[in-house]
Scaffold this active site. Structure first.
Site, PDB file in Angstrom:
ATOM      1  N   VAL A 221     -73.922  10.861 -44.497  1.00 34.21           N
ATOM      2  CA  VAL A 221     -72.576  11.013 -43.939  1.00 34.21           C
ATOM      3  C   VAL A 221     -72.410   9.991 -42.816  1.00 34.21           C
ATOM      4  O   VAL A 221     -73.138  10.032 -41.813  1.00 34.21           O
ATOM      5  CB  VAL A 221     -72.348  12.441 -43.403  1.00 34.21           C
ATOM      6  CG1 VAL A 221     -70.952  12.563 -42.807  1.00 34.21           C
ATOM      7  CG2 VAL A 221     -72.552  13.470 -44.516  1.00 34.21           C
TER       8      VAL A 221
ATOM      9  N   HIS B 227     -74.261  11.975 -36.382  1.00 31.16           N
ATOM     10  CA  HIS B 227     -74.582  13.396 -36.197  1.00 31.16           C
ATOM     11  C   HIS B 227     -76.040  13.526 -35.809  1.00 31.16           C
ATOM     12  O   HIS B 227     -76.907  12.844 -36.362  1.00 31.16           O
ATOM     13  CB  HIS B 227     -74.303  14.207 -37.467  1.00 31.16           C
ATOM     14  CG  HIS B 227     -74.872  13.615 -38.722  1.00 31.16           C
ATOM     15  ND1 HIS B 227     -74.283  12.545 -39.374  1.00 31.16           N
ATOM     16  CD2 HIS B 227     -75.984  13.921 -39.429  1.00 31.16           C
ATOM     17  CE1 HIS B 227     -75.013  12.224 -40.433  1.00 31.16           C
ATOM     18  NE2 HIS B 227     -76.062  13.046 -40.494  1.00 31.16           N
TER      19      HIS B 227
HETATM   20  P1  AMP Z   1     -77.636  12.709 -43.196  1.00 33.78           P
HETATM   21  O1  AMP Z   1     -78.466  12.546 -44.446  1.00 33.78           O
HETATM   22  O2  AMP Z   1     -78.401  12.469 -41.932  1.00 33.78           O
HETATM   23  O3  AMP Z   1     -76.363  11.899 -43.273  1.00 33.78           O
HETATM   24  O4  AMP Z   1     -77.249  14.235 -43.113  1.00 33.78           O
HETATM   25  C1  AMP Z   1     -76.069  14.775 -43.626  1.00 33.78           C
HETATM   26  C2  AMP Z   1     -76.217  16.265 -43.535  1.00 33.78           C
HETATM   27  O5  AMP Z   1     -74.934  16.842 -43.724  1.00 33.78           O
HETATM   28  C3  AMP Z   1     -77.135  16.875 -44.603  1.00 33.78           C
HETATM   29  O6  AMP Z   1     -78.221  17.555 -43.968  1.00 33.78           O
HETATM   30  C4  AMP Z   1     -76.226  17.814 -45.381  1.00 33.78           C
HETATM   31  O7  AMP Z   1     -76.874  18.996 -45.769  1.00 33.78           O
HETATM   32  C5  AMP Z   1     -75.121  18.077 -44.376  1.00 33.78           C
HETATM   33  N1  AMP Z   1     -73.835  18.465 -44.943  1.00 33.78           N
HETATM   34  C6  AMP Z   1     -73.194  17.890 -45.990  1.00 33.78           C
HETATM   35  N2  AMP Z   1     -72.003  18.494 -46.205  1.00 33.78           N
HETATM   36  C7  AMP Z   1     -71.895  19.467 -45.257  1.00 33.78           C
HETATM   37  C8  AMP Z   1     -70.895  20.444 -44.945  1.00 33.78           C
HETATM   38  N3  AMP Z   1     -69.737  20.549 -45.646  1.00 33.78           N
HETATM   39  N4  AMP Z   1     -71.127  21.293 -43.924  1.00 33.78           N
HETATM   40  C9  AMP Z   1     -72.281  21.210 -43.208  1.00 33.78           C
HETATM   41  N5  AMP Z   1     -73.252  20.311 -43.437  1.00 33.78           N
HETATM   42  C10 AMP Z   1     -73.066  19.450 -44.452  1.00 33.78           C
END
Ligand code: AMP
Ligand code: ZN
Length: 125
Positions: free
Chosen positions: A106, A110
């Site tokens: 994403v 974060h």
């Molecule tokens: P990253 O790989 O560091 O970009 O982490 C993205 C994180 O977002 C992952 O751990 C996913 O499980 C989490 N994620 C994706 N969609 C959602 C959502 N709708 N609500 C909460 N977490 C999410």
């Protein structure tokens, strides 16, 4: 209040901007004027909370390079979220996946806050 640069407005199609806007549901655990914390939908530990700035920055480098005050607010929110989740005594891990080699999925900066049990070694294969 942190001034938002023009580049920091909502990014169309961004999942986490959609959560900030309330268009996409999330289990919010903490909110401030500039940050939001919510539970990861696919937790990797007993406690797995994501902490984001409400303003859109693609990654931690973009955030820190453009708005270091907001970056500090994000880190303060991380510590408060961890304490609020009962993780301060046992300890916890904070991860900012940044870019493809880290598997960042994403593109809205974060912090992953992980804890609630021994997390084991920080293995990177
Ligand atoms: P990253 O790989 O560091 O970009 O982490 C993205 C994180 O977002 C992952 O751990 C996913 O499980 C989490 N994620 C994706 N969609 C959602 C959502 N709708 N609500 C909460 N977490 C999410
Ligand atoms: Zn975004």
């Amino acid at each position: 209040m942190t001034e938002k640069s023009p580049a920091a407005s909502r990014s169309e199609g961004c999942l986490f901007c959609g959560i900030v806007a309330g268009d996409i549901p999330a289990t919010v655990v903490r909110e401030s004027e500039s940050t939001l914390a919510f539970r990861d939908i696919n937790p990797k530990a007993p406690q797995h909370i994501l902490v984001i700035p409400k303003a859109h920055y693609a990654d931690v480098a973009a955030l820190a390079g453009t708005d270091p005050v907001l970056a500090g607010e994000l880190l303060a929110a991380v510590a408060e979220v961890a304490a609020g989740a009962g993780l301060a005594d046992g300890g916890y891990r904070v991860i900012f996946n940044t870019g493809p080699n880290a598997g960042q999925e994403v593109a809205h900066v974060h912090a992953h806050v992980l804890g609630g049990a021994p997390l084991g070694p920080m293995v990177c294969r």
